[in-house]
Scaffold this motif. Structure first.
Motif, mmCIF file in Angstrom:
data_model
loop_
_atom_site.group_PDB
_atom_site.id
_atom_site.type_symbol
_atom_site.label_atom_id
_atom_site.label_comp_id
_atom_site.label_asym_id
_atom_site.label_seq_id
_atom_site.Cartn_x
_atom_site.Cartn_y
_atom_site.Cartn_z
ATOM 1 N N LEU A 32 41.180 43.919 40.276
ATOM 2 C CA LEU A 32 39.774 43.552 40.134
ATOM 3 C C LEU A 32 39.571 42.484 39.067
ATOM 4 O O LEU A 32 38.781 41.560 39.259
ATOM 5 C CB LEU A 32 38.946 44.791 39.782
ATOM 6 N N ILE A 33 40.275 42.602 37.952
ATOM 7 C CA ILE A 33 40.155 41.607 36.882
ATOM 8 C C ILE A 33 40.625 40.244 37.372
ATOM 9 O O ILE A 33 39.988 39.218 37.115
ATOM 10 C CB ILE A 33 40.933 42.067 35.631
ATOM 11 N N ILE A 34 41.738 40.211 38.097
ATOM 12 C CA ILE A 34 42.242 38.944 38.636
ATOM 13 C C ILE A 34 41.254 38.369 39.645
ATOM 14 O O ILE A 34 40.965 37.166 39.649
ATOM 15 C CB ILE A 34 43.636 39.149 39.268
ATOM 16 N N PHE A 35 40.706 39.222 40.520
ATOM 17 C CA PHE A 35 39.748 38.761 41.527
ATOM 18 C C PHE A 35 38.519 38.145 40.868
ATOM 19 O O PHE A 35 38.093 37.045 41.231
ATOM 20 C CB PHE A 35 39.340 39.925 42.433
ATOM 21 N N PHE A 36 37.942 38.846 39.894
ATOM 22 C CA PHE A 36 36.744 38.316 39.247
ATOM 23 C C PHE A 36 37.069 37.104 38.378
ATOM 24 O O PHE A 36 36.230 36.223 38.208
ATOM 25 C CB PHE A 36 36.044 39.403 38.435
ATOM 26 N N GLY A 37 38.269 37.031 37.850
ATOM 27 C CA GLY A 37 38.671 35.839 37.106
ATOM 28 C C GLY A 37 38.743 34.615 37.998
ATOM 29 O O GLY A 37 38.286 33.535 37.634
ATOM 30 N N VAL A 38 39.314 34.774 39.177
ATOM 31 C CA VAL A 38 39.400 33.661 40.129
ATOM 32 C C VAL A 38 38.005 33.282 40.614
ATOM 33 O O VAL A 38 37.676 32.096 40.748
ATOM 34 C CB VAL A 38 40.327 34.033 41.316
ATOM 35 N N LEU A 39 37.168 34.294 40.849
ATOM 36 C CA LEU A 39 35.795 34.029 41.271
ATOM 37 C C LEU A 39 35.037 33.257 40.187
ATOM 38 O O LEU A 39 34.314 32.304 40.483
ATOM 39 C CB LEU A 39 35.099 35.357 41.567
ATOM 40 N N TYR A 40 35.216 33.623 38.933
ATOM 41 C CA TYR A 40 34.594 32.923 37.807
ATOM 42 C C TYR A 40 35.080 31.476 37.745
ATOM 43 O O TYR A 40 34.301 30.555 37.543
ATOM 44 C CB TYR A 40 34.916 33.663 36.512
ATOM 45 N N LEU A 41 36.374 31.288 37.932
ATOM 46 C CA LEU A 41 36.950 29.949 37.915
ATOM 47 C C LEU A 41 36.339 29.084 39.011
ATOM 48 O O LEU A 41 35.973 27.936 38.780
ATOM 49 C CB LEU A 41 38.471 30.030 38.092
ATOM 50 N N ILE A 42 36.204 29.639 40.199
ATOM 51 C CA ILE A 42 35.648 28.877 41.308
ATOM 52 C C ILE A 42 34.184 28.523 41.058
ATOM 53 O O ILE A 42 33.769 27.383 41.262
ATOM 54 C CB ILE A 42 35.803 29.670 42.634
ATOM 55 N N ILE A 43 33.400 29.493 40.585
ATOM 56 C CA ILE A 43 31.965 29.261 40.429
ATOM 57 C C ILE A 43 31.666 28.296 39.294
ATOM 58 O O ILE A 43 30.853 27.378 39.438
ATOM 59 C CB ILE A 43 31.235 30.598 40.212
ATOM 60 N N TYR A 44 32.314 28.451 38.143
ATOM 61 C CA TYR A 44 31.930 27.667 36.977
ATOM 62 C C TYR A 44 32.733 26.401 36.753
ATOM 63 O O TYR A 44 32.304 25.531 35.997
ATOM 64 C CB TYR A 44 31.994 28.555 35.717
ATOM 65 N N TYR A 45 33.898 26.272 37.392
ATOM 66 C CA TYR A 45 34.694 25.067 37.165
ATOM 67 C C TYR A 45 34.863 24.204 38.417
ATOM 68 O O TYR A 45 34.767 23.001 38.369
ATOM 69 C CB TYR A 45 36.071 25.436 36.604
ATOM 70 N N LEU A 46 35.123 24.822 39.540
ATOM 71 C CA LEU A 46 35.405 24.031 40.737
ATOM 72 C C LEU A 46 34.142 23.703 41.528
ATOM 73 O O LEU A 46 34.057 22.631 42.105
ATOM 74 C CB LEU A 46 36.404 24.782 41.627
ATOM 75 N N LEU A 47 33.189 24.600 41.582
ATOM 76 C CA LEU A 47 31.974 24.359 42.367
ATOM 77 C C LEU A 47 31.131 23.208 41.811
ATOM 78 O O LEU A 47 30.636 22.409 42.600
ATOM 79 C CB LEU A 47 31.149 25.651 42.434
ATOM 80 N N PRO A 48 30.980 23.039 40.497
ATOM 81 C CA PRO A 48 30.221 21.878 40.009
ATOM 82 C C PRO A 48 30.896 20.528 40.301
ATOM 83 O O PRO A 48 30.230 19.505 40.326
ATOM 84 C CB PRO A 48 30.133 22.108 38.498
ATOM 85 N N LEU A 49 32.192 20.527 40.531
ATOM 86 C CA LEU A 49 32.870 19.277 40.822
ATOM 87 C C LEU A 49 32.590 18.771 42.234
ATOM 88 O O LEU A 49 32.758 17.591 42.517
ATOM 89 C CB LEU A 49 34.385 19.446 40.654
ATOM 90 N N VAL A 50 32.155 19.666 43.086
ATOM 91 C CA VAL A 50 31.913 19.298 44.497
ATOM 92 C C VAL A 50 30.580 18.633 44.667
ATOM 93 O O VAL A 50 29.640 18.791 44.030
ATOM 94 C CB VAL A 50 32.013 20.542 45.404
#
Length: 50
Positions: A32-50
């Motif tokens: 769960l920690i890994i899943f939410f960490g990856v989700l956090y990475l996608i939402i706050y770092y990768l999504l604004p770049l798109v």
């Protein structure tokens, strides 16, 4: 005809091993920690770049 038949009874008792329960809990908590960490990475770092 006289047959002697020995019937063996096997009783299986489930033993709850607390160390097994804790290791399973820790494993899924890590998932769960890994899943939410990856989700956090996608939402706050990768999504604004798109």
């Amino acid at each position: 005809m006289n047959k002697d038949v020995d019937i063996e009874r096997h009783e299986v008792q489930e033993k709850s091993d607390s160390s097994m329960v804790w290791s399973t809990f820790i494993k899924y908590a890590a998932y769960l920690i890994i899943f939410f960490g990856v989700l956090y990475l996608i939402i706050y770092y990768l999504l604004p770049l798109v």
